[in-house]
Design a protein around this motif. Structure first.
Motif, mmCIF file in Angstrom:
data_model
loop_
_atom_site.group_PDB
_atom_site.id
_atom_site.type_symbol
_atom_site.label_atom_id
_atom_site.label_comp_id
_atom_site.label_asym_id
_atom_site.label_seq_id
_atom_site.Cartn_x
_atom_site.Cartn_y
_atom_site.Cartn_z
ATOM 1 N N GLY A 10 31.449 53.316 28.871
ATOM 2 C CA GLY A 10 30.685 54.342 28.162
ATOM 3 C C GLY A 10 29.435 54.105 29.301
ATOM 4 N N ALA A 11 28.365 55.043 29.536
ATOM 5 C CA ALA A 11 28.134 55.498 29.719
ATOM 6 C C ALA A 11 26.398 54.859 30.066
ATOM 7 C CB ALA A 11 27.101 56.768 29.710
ATOM 8 N N ASP A 12 26.448 54.020 28.643
ATOM 9 C CA ASP A 12 24.593 53.511 28.193
ATOM 10 C C ASP A 12 25.164 51.519 29.151
ATOM 11 O OD1 ASP A 12 22.682 51.548 27.678
ATOM 12 O OD2 ASP A 12 22.660 53.172 25.715
ATOM 13 N N ASP A 13 24.387 51.482 30.537
ATOM 14 C CA ASP A 13 24.530 50.829 30.669
ATOM 15 C C ASP A 13 24.548 49.133 29.719
ATOM 16 O OD1 ASP A 13 25.172 51.195 33.158
ATOM 17 O OD2 ASP A 13 24.461 50.452 34.019
ATOM 18 N N LEU A 73 27.281 45.853 28.620
ATOM 19 C CA LEU A 73 26.713 44.595 29.672
ATOM 20 C C LEU A 73 27.210 44.170 27.944
ATOM 21 C CD1 LEU A 73 24.209 45.244 31.595
ATOM 22 C CD2 LEU A 73 25.776 43.626 32.260
ATOM 23 N N SER A 74 26.565 44.188 26.883
ATOM 24 C CA SER A 74 26.998 43.404 25.369
ATOM 25 C C SER A 74 28.265 43.801 25.411
ATOM 26 C CB SER A 74 26.396 44.466 24.579
ATOM 27 O OG SER A 74 26.580 46.234 24.522
ATOM 28 N N ALA A 75 29.156 44.375 25.775
ATOM 29 C CA ALA A 75 30.517 43.899 25.823
ATOM 30 C C ALA A 75 31.455 43.193 26.296
ATOM 31 C CB ALA A 75 31.480 45.536 26.486
ATOM 32 N N TYR A 76 30.606 43.020 27.853
ATOM 33 C CA TYR A 76 30.961 41.420 28.211
ATOM 34 C C TYR A 76 30.397 40.253 27.539
ATOM 35 C CZ TYR A 76 31.619 43.922 32.609
ATOM 36 O OH TYR A 76 32.564 45.068 33.939
ATOM 37 N N ALA A 77 29.563 40.615 27.698
ATOM 38 C CA ALA A 77 28.736 38.974 26.403
ATOM 39 C C ALA A 77 29.858 38.700 24.763
ATOM 40 C CB ALA A 77 27.862 39.565 25.775
ATOM 41 N N LEU A 78 29.950 39.852 24.612
ATOM 42 C CA LEU A 78 30.879 40.597 23.125
ATOM 43 C C LEU A 78 32.330 39.640 23.119
ATOM 44 C CD1 LEU A 78 29.932 43.432 21.434
ATOM 45 C CD2 LEU A 78 29.552 40.952 21.155
ATOM 46 N N GLY A 81 19.192 47.129 30.866
ATOM 47 C CA GLY A 81 20.227 46.567 31.624
ATOM 48 C C GLY A 81 20.332 46.932 33.198
ATOM 49 N N LEU A 82 21.059 45.686 33.629
ATOM 50 C CA LEU A 82 21.462 45.619 35.150
ATOM 51 C C LEU A 82 22.321 44.734 35.018
ATOM 52 C CD1 LEU A 82 21.302 44.824 38.054
ATOM 53 C CD2 LEU A 82 20.211 42.969 37.869
ATOM 54 N N ARG A 83 23.403 45.495 35.743
ATOM 55 C CA ARG A 83 25.382 45.094 35.193
ATOM 56 C C ARG A 83 25.147 43.963 36.501
ATOM 57 N NH1 ARG A 83 29.865 50.047 35.696
ATOM 58 N NH2 ARG A 83 28.345 50.784 33.077
ATOM 59 N N ARG A 84 25.383 42.976 35.951
ATOM 60 C CA ARG A 84 25.319 42.251 37.131
ATOM 61 C C ARG A 84 25.994 42.145 37.516
ATOM 62 N NH1 ARG A 84 23.893 36.567 35.302
ATOM 63 N NH2 ARG A 84 25.405 36.345 33.282
ATOM 64 N N TRP A 85 27.367 42.144 37.407
ATOM 65 C CA TRP A 85 28.871 41.767 37.827
ATOM 66 C C TRP A 85 30.319 42.647 38.130
ATOM 67 C CZ3 TRP A 85 27.336 36.700 37.483
ATOM 68 C CH2 TRP A 85 27.243 36.263 36.473
ATOM 69 N N CYS A 86 31.619 42.796 38.175
ATOM 70 C CA CYS A 86 32.210 43.936 37.877
ATOM 71 C C CYS A 86 32.514 44.233 36.527
ATOM 72 C CB CYS A 86 34.097 42.902 38.303
ATOM 73 S SG CYS A 86 34.277 44.703 38.608
ATOM 74 N N SER A 87 32.445 46.102 36.216
ATOM 75 C CA SER A 87 32.643 46.117 35.318
ATOM 76 C C SER A 87 34.171 46.616 34.834
ATOM 77 C CB SER A 87 31.470 47.836 34.926
ATOM 78 O OG SER A 87 32.443 48.442 35.888
ATOM 79 N N SER A 88 34.580 46.782 33.865
ATOM 80 C CA SER A 88 35.822 47.424 33.556
ATOM 81 C C SER A 88 36.428 48.203 34.229
ATOM 82 C CB SER A 88 36.343 47.784 32.493
ATOM 83 O OG SER A 88 35.428 48.239 31.642
#
Ligand code: ZN
Length: 378
Positions: free
Chosen positions: A313-316, A320-325, A3-10
């Protein structure tokens, strides 16, 4: 899939909201100052007049020799590039309020600076200055300001001119893309302008994002009612397509005023931003699809739409999958309800009285069915 968090996380968005004092975008009102420090009052006029007249020596005459003059010189060089700069006494003692704005801002932004004073042969001068809390970008170093057709880029003054021009054009493309995205009532109130900040260092990026955007390629923050897109300096040399998609994602947050007026579920805010970015970026669509497939390879089809907790969550990888979902949920809504209907529905989810549960249940069913199809097809 790493996981590379590409942009802004919530997570970063929400924490920044709290730390930057966001509310519904306020128009700055005169500070309620009952008694102004006489020494501060003595300096306000000279500071304001010298800045207004672009008289650098007169401005610097208000600072003690040495470090204070160096800071004053940087202050003058930066502030003279902004509009409507006003020095006023703050409520806090010995604290200066600097109001400023750039093209793209709908309202002025205020920065509080705590001062100490000294008496010199020439009279009262500023002995030191420091930000009262979060520092605006212009307090972090020499700043270059580039106004483009659709807003402003604020960058370190060491950034070469051509790069500054590139970012201005990227800002224009992102604002235009979002403006044409037909977000219905979701972007009501947006002035169709963006302000992008490019901090020089990782430390500056952490300061502007209050330390919470470390894992993100960019964050959108609320600076006293003014949304700001802050780009992680690690991303400045990324490819054009990637950076365009990054800026479009963040521009949706600005257009919907998400950092300054967050409302509704996180999946709507992040899903919409990612969905609009994906509309303009085939690689973003493919990337998000991979994360959906990744999620389904490790979990059953979820029973509900992504929760706010899924973004923190702590798991990037899970984040990331939450963004995609979330982007998939928005896409399903558009396909089922039509673009106009979907935007109205999504906007309704942020209202104090959300749409009836049946509408959310319908979307959840469509979303789960789509995930089931993807899981079946691999
Ligand atoms: Zn985002």
């Amino acid at each position: 899939m790493s996981g590379l968090r590409r942009w802004c996380s919530s997570a970063c968005l929400l924490v920044l909201l709290a730390s930057s004092g966001c509310g519904s975008a306020p128009v700055l009102q005169p500070a309620a100052v009952e008694s102004v420090s006489p020494v501060l009052e003595e300096l306000l006029g000279p500071l304001q007049r010298s800045l207004d007249s672009r008289d650098r020596p007169a401005f610097l005459a208000n600072f003690a020799p040495g470090e204070a003059t160096r800071q004053g010189s940087q202050l003058f060089g930066n502030l003279r590039q902004f509009q409507a700069v006003r020095f006023r006494p703050a409520v806090q003692p010995n604290t200066l309020e600097v109001q400023w704005r750039v093209p793209g801002d709908a309202v002025a932004t205020a920065q509080l600076i705590v001062l100490t004073f000294e008496r010199s042969e020439s009279g009262l001068v500023i002995g030191s200055l420091r930000p009262e809390s979060r520092a605006s970008v212009w307090l972090l170093g020499g700043t270059a300001v580039r106004t483009s057709a659709r807003g402003t880029v604020i960058a370190p003054d060491t950034l070469v001119n051509a790069r500054l021009t590139d970012w201005g054009r990227r800002l224009d493309r992102a604002a235009t893309a979002v403006e044409r995205s037909d977000l219905g009532s979701l972007d009501d109130g947006w002035n169709e302008r963006l302000v992008v900040e490019l901090p020089a260092t990782g430390a500056d990026y952490r300061a502007l994002s209050s330390g919470t955007g470390v894992g993100a390629a960019a964050v959108t923050v609320c600076d006293n009612g003014s949304p700001r897109i802050v780009v992680n300096p690690t991303q400045l040399d990324a490819g054009r397509g990637y950076l365009d998609a990054l800026l479009i994602h963040e521009a949706v947050h600005v257009a919907t005023n998400a950092p300054c007026d967050p409302a509704g579920p996180q999946w709507v805010r992040e899903g919409l931003a990612e969905w609009v970015a994906a509309e303009h970026s085939p690689s973003t669509r493919a990337y998000d699809r991979e994360w959906v497939v990744w999620h389904l390879s490790r979990h059953q089809v979820p029973r509900s739409l992504p929760s706010d907790a899924d973004f923190t969550g702590a798991d990037d990888d899970e984040v990331l999958s939450a963004y995609a979902l979330s982007a998939l949920a928005v896409d399903v809504a558009v396909r089922r309800l039509g673009r106009t209907g979907a935007m109205t529905f999504l906007d309704g989810l942020s209202l104090p009285v959300p749409p009836e549960a049946g509408a959310v249940d319908d979307l959840t069913g469509w979303y789960r069915a789509e995930l089931g199809r993807i899981a079946a097809s691999g």
